[in-house]
Design a protein around this motif. Structure first.
Motif, PDB file in Angstrom:
ATOM      1  N   UNK A 121       0.812  -1.210   0.000  1.00 45.45           N
ATOM      2  CA  UNK A 121       0.000   0.000   0.000  1.00 45.45           C
ATOM      3  C   UNK A 121       0.842   1.255   0.000  1.00 45.45           C
ATOM      4  N   UNK A 122       0.183   2.391  -0.138  1.00 50.35           N
ATOM      5  CA  UNK A 122       0.840   3.680  -0.147  1.00 50.35           C
ATOM      6  C   UNK A 122       1.352   3.999   1.251  1.00 50.35           C
ATOM      7  N   UNK A 123       2.555   4.599   1.322  1.00 50.21           N
ATOM      8  CA  UNK A 123       3.145   4.923   2.609  1.00 50.21           C
ATOM      9  C   UNK A 123       2.653   6.284   3.105  1.00 50.21           C
ATOM     10  N   UNK A 124       2.948   6.583   4.357  1.00 46.31           N
ATOM     11  CA  UNK A 124       2.495   7.824   4.967  1.00 46.31           C
ATOM     12  C   UNK A 124       3.359   9.009   4.587  1.00 46.31           C
ATOM     13  N   UNK A 125       4.426   8.771   3.815  1.00 48.06           N
ATOM     14  CA  UNK A 125       5.292   9.845   3.340  1.00 48.06           C
ATOM     15  C   UNK A 125       5.583   9.625   1.862  1.00 48.06           C
ATOM     16  N   UNK A 126       5.997  10.670   1.192  1.00 48.59           N
ATOM     17  CA  UNK A 126       6.286  10.576  -0.241  1.00 48.59           C
ATOM     18  C   UNK A 126       7.556   9.760  -0.484  1.00 48.59           C
ATOM     19  N   UNK A 127       7.530   8.942  -1.525  1.00 46.12           N
ATOM     20  CA  UNK A 127       8.712   8.175  -1.929  1.00 46.12           C
ATOM     21  C   UNK A 127       8.886   8.308  -3.445  1.00 46.12           C
ATOM     22  N   UNK A 128      10.129   8.184  -3.894  1.00 45.92           N
ATOM     23  CA  UNK A 128      10.391   8.248  -5.321  1.00 45.92           C
ATOM     24  C   UNK A 128      11.707   7.535  -5.632  1.00 45.92           C
ATOM     25  N   UNK A 129      11.955   7.326  -6.909  1.00 45.47           N
ATOM     26  CA  UNK A 129      13.182   6.672  -7.387  1.00 45.47           C
ATOM     27  C   UNK A 129      13.378   5.289  -6.776  1.00 45.47           C
ATOM     28  N   UNK A 130      12.296   4.544  -6.593  1.00 44.89           N
ATOM     29  CA  UNK A 130      12.406   3.188  -6.063  1.00 44.89           C
ATOM     30  C   UNK A 130      12.904   2.244  -7.144  1.00 44.89           C
ATOM     31  N   UNK A 131      13.864   1.416  -6.767  1.00 44.82           N
ATOM     32  CA  UNK A 131      14.416   0.447  -7.721  1.00 44.82           C
ATOM     33  C   UNK A 131      15.130  -0.652  -6.942  1.00 44.82           C
ATOM     34  N   UNK A 132      15.131  -1.844  -7.485  1.00 45.03           N
ATOM     35  CA  UNK A 132      15.826  -2.975  -6.871  1.00 45.03           C
ATOM     36  C   UNK A 132      16.692  -3.655  -7.908  1.00 45.03           C
ATOM     37  N   UNK A 133      17.859  -4.090  -7.487  1.00 43.30           N
ATOM     38  CA  UNK A 133      18.781  -4.801  -8.362  1.00 43.30           C
ATOM     39  C   UNK A 133      19.381  -5.984  -7.605  1.00 43.30           C
ATOM     40  N   UNK A 134      19.680  -7.035  -8.340  1.00 44.54           N
ATOM     41  CA  UNK A 134      20.411  -8.162  -7.768  1.00 44.54           C
ATOM     42  C   UNK A 134      21.852  -8.066  -8.233  1.00 44.54           C
ATOM     43  N   UNK A 135      22.778  -7.974  -7.290  1.00 39.42           N
ATOM     44  CA  UNK A 135      24.183  -7.784  -7.642  1.00 39.42           C
ATOM     45  C   UNK A 135      24.849  -9.106  -7.989  1.00 39.42           C
ATOM     46  N   UNK A 142      18.406  -2.346  -2.612  1.00 40.44           N
ATOM     47  CA  UNK A 142      17.221  -1.497  -2.700  1.00 40.44           C
ATOM     48  C   UNK A 142      17.667  -0.042  -2.801  1.00 40.44           C
ATOM     49  N   UNK A 143      17.193   0.666  -3.817  1.00 43.18           N
ATOM     50  CA  UNK A 143      17.432   2.099  -3.966  1.00 43.18           C
ATOM     51  C   UNK A 143      16.116   2.827  -3.736  1.00 43.18           C
ATOM     52  N   UNK A 144      16.179   3.990  -3.103  1.00 45.76           N
ATOM     53  CA  UNK A 144      14.959   4.758  -2.920  1.00 45.76           C
ATOM     54  C   UNK A 144      15.217   6.089  -2.241  1.00 45.76           C
ATOM     55  N   UNK A 145      14.256   6.996  -2.385  1.00 45.53           N
ATOM     56  CA  UNK A 145      14.291   8.296  -1.714  1.00 45.53           C
ATOM     57  C   UNK A 145      12.951   8.524  -1.045  1.00 45.53           C
ATOM     58  N   UNK A 146      12.972   9.227   0.065  1.00 43.72           N
ATOM     59  CA  UNK A 146      11.747   9.469   0.806  1.00 43.72           C
ATOM     60  C   UNK A 146      11.790  10.818   1.503  1.00 43.72           C
ATOM     61  N   UNK A 147      10.620  11.310   1.808  1.00 45.42           N
ATOM     62  CA  UNK A 147      10.481  12.587   2.507  1.00 45.42           C
ATOM     63  C   UNK A 147      10.382  12.312   3.997  1.00 45.42           C
ATOM     64  N   UNK A 148      11.174  13.043   4.788  1.00 45.00           N
ATOM     65  CA  UNK A 148      11.100  12.908   6.235  1.00 45.00           C
ATOM     66  C   UNK A 148      10.583  14.223   6.825  1.00 45.00           C
ATOM     67  N   UNK A 149      10.239  14.176   8.100  1.00 42.78           N
ATOM     68  CA  UNK A 149       9.689  15.365   8.750  1.00 42.78           C
ATOM     69  C   UNK A 149      10.702  16.507   8.773  1.00 42.78           C
ATOM     70  N   UNK A 150      10.215  17.714   8.694  1.00 40.17           N
ATOM     71  CA  UNK A 150      11.080  18.890   8.728  1.00 40.17           C
ATOM     72  C   UNK A 150      11.846  18.956  10.044  1.00 40.17           C
ATOM     73  N   UNK A 151      13.112  19.303   9.956  1.00 40.66           N
ATOM     74  CA  UNK A 151      13.993  19.453  11.124  1.00 40.66           C
ATOM     75  C   UNK A 151      14.276  18.145  11.837  1.00 40.66           C
ATOM     76  N   UNK A 152      13.988  17.016  11.228  1.00 42.57           N
ATOM     77  CA  UNK A 152      14.279  15.732  11.855  1.00 42.57           C
ATOM     78  C   UNK A 152      15.793  15.502  11.895  1.00 42.57           C
ATOM     79  N   UNK A 153      16.288  14.908  12.966  1.00 45.12           N
ATOM     80  CA  UNK A 153      17.713  14.630  13.108  1.00 45.12           C
ATOM     81  C   UNK A 153      18.015  13.138  13.148  1.00 45.12           C
ATOM     82  N   UNK A 154      16.973  12.322  13.379  1.00 43.92           N
ATOM     83  CA  UNK A 154      17.161  10.877  13.398  1.00 43.92           C
ATOM     84  C   UNK A 154      15.829  10.203  13.089  1.00 43.92           C
ATOM     85  N   UNK A 155      15.911   8.968  12.625  1.00 40.06           N
ATOM     86  CA  UNK A 155      14.707   8.180  12.350  1.00 40.06           C
ATOM     87  C   UNK A 155      14.897   6.784  12.917  1.00 40.06           C
TER      88      UNK A 155
END
Length: 233
Positions: A121-135, A142-155
């Motif tokens: 399902x859809x996540x609670x934050x925006x994601x983009x550039x998702x890709x998977x490769x077998x080396x 797993x490659x990917x980018x995601x949006x985190x909360x503003x001013x966050x310092x750790x997750x």
């Protein structure tokens, strides 16, 4: 005399191995980047499941780019990485799960509401550039980018592996200690002050301490190597 000479050779070889031992490496395992893939500014070893996370945090737009590399348990297994916005464990995490599907590597998004239910399902934050490769070395990346909360310092990050995929759906993972402990805090920003040594972040302090130990080991080893010829020859 011959036995003493042989013993000295063994000692010299052992000390040389100590100098080059990979267990003393400062850096993470190198990521075998695929063509057109970008470099990352940070990396951390995730010892459970022998995984490596490379990441870049952009504080300007609060985005996090990641690349997780983990060994495949078998040709039909799956690999996952995600963050948990509300807790420190797997339940409640928003995850990327990668696996092989009809001969290709795919990655999809999942809300993990329980250990027995893996629902796409859809996540609670925006994601983009998702890709998977077998080396070539038998790892799923797993490659990917995601949006985190503003001013966050750790997750709160989680990572996982599972034994099988049926009809394009990842099956639940085992409940071993490793499976249950594969979570932790990922620091995106380390606060460092140039005016106060006490404000140095724990990560940087540990790294400096490790470097100090490493330099001490090298100096002691070189000193011993210098003395060996006096006693042996």
């Amino acid at each position: 005399m011959r036995s003493l000479f042989s013993l000295c050779l063994i000692l010299l070889f052992s000390l040389w191995v100590t100098l080059i031992s990979p267990s003393h490496s400062f850096n993470c395992s190198p990521l075998k980047l695929f063509v057109s893939k970008k470099q990352y500014s940070n990396c951390t070893e995730l010892l459970i499941f022998n995984s490596t996370l490379h990441f870049t945090f952009n504080a300007t737009n609060s985005s996090l780019s990641i690349s997780l590399s983990a060994p495949l348990l078998n040709p039909n297994s799956w690999t996952a990485w995600g963050i948990n916005p509300t807790a420190t464990r797997m339940i409640g995490s928003q995850a990327f799960i990668a696996f092989r599907n009809k001969g290709s590597s795919v990655v999809k998004t999942y809300n993990i509401s329980s250990y027995s239910s893996i629902v796409e399902g859809k996540l609670s934050f925006d994601v983009w550039d998702l890709e998977a490769k077998t080396s070539d070395d038998g790892k799923m990346v797993i490659y990917g980018s995601l949006k985190v909360s503003t001013s966050v310092e750790k997750v709160n990050q989680v990572w996982q592996v599972g034994q099988g995929v049926t009809n394009g759906h990842p099956m639940k993972h085992e409940l071993t200690k490793g499976n249950l402990d594969s979570s932790g805090e990922l620091k995106l920003i380390d606060k460092v002050s140039s005016t106060s040594a006490s404000s140095i972040s724990p990560a940087l302090a540990n790294n400096n301490m490790e470097r100090g130990w490493r330099v001490g080991e090298i100096n002691a080893t070189l000193w011993t190597l210098g003395l060996l010829p006096i006693f042996c020859f």
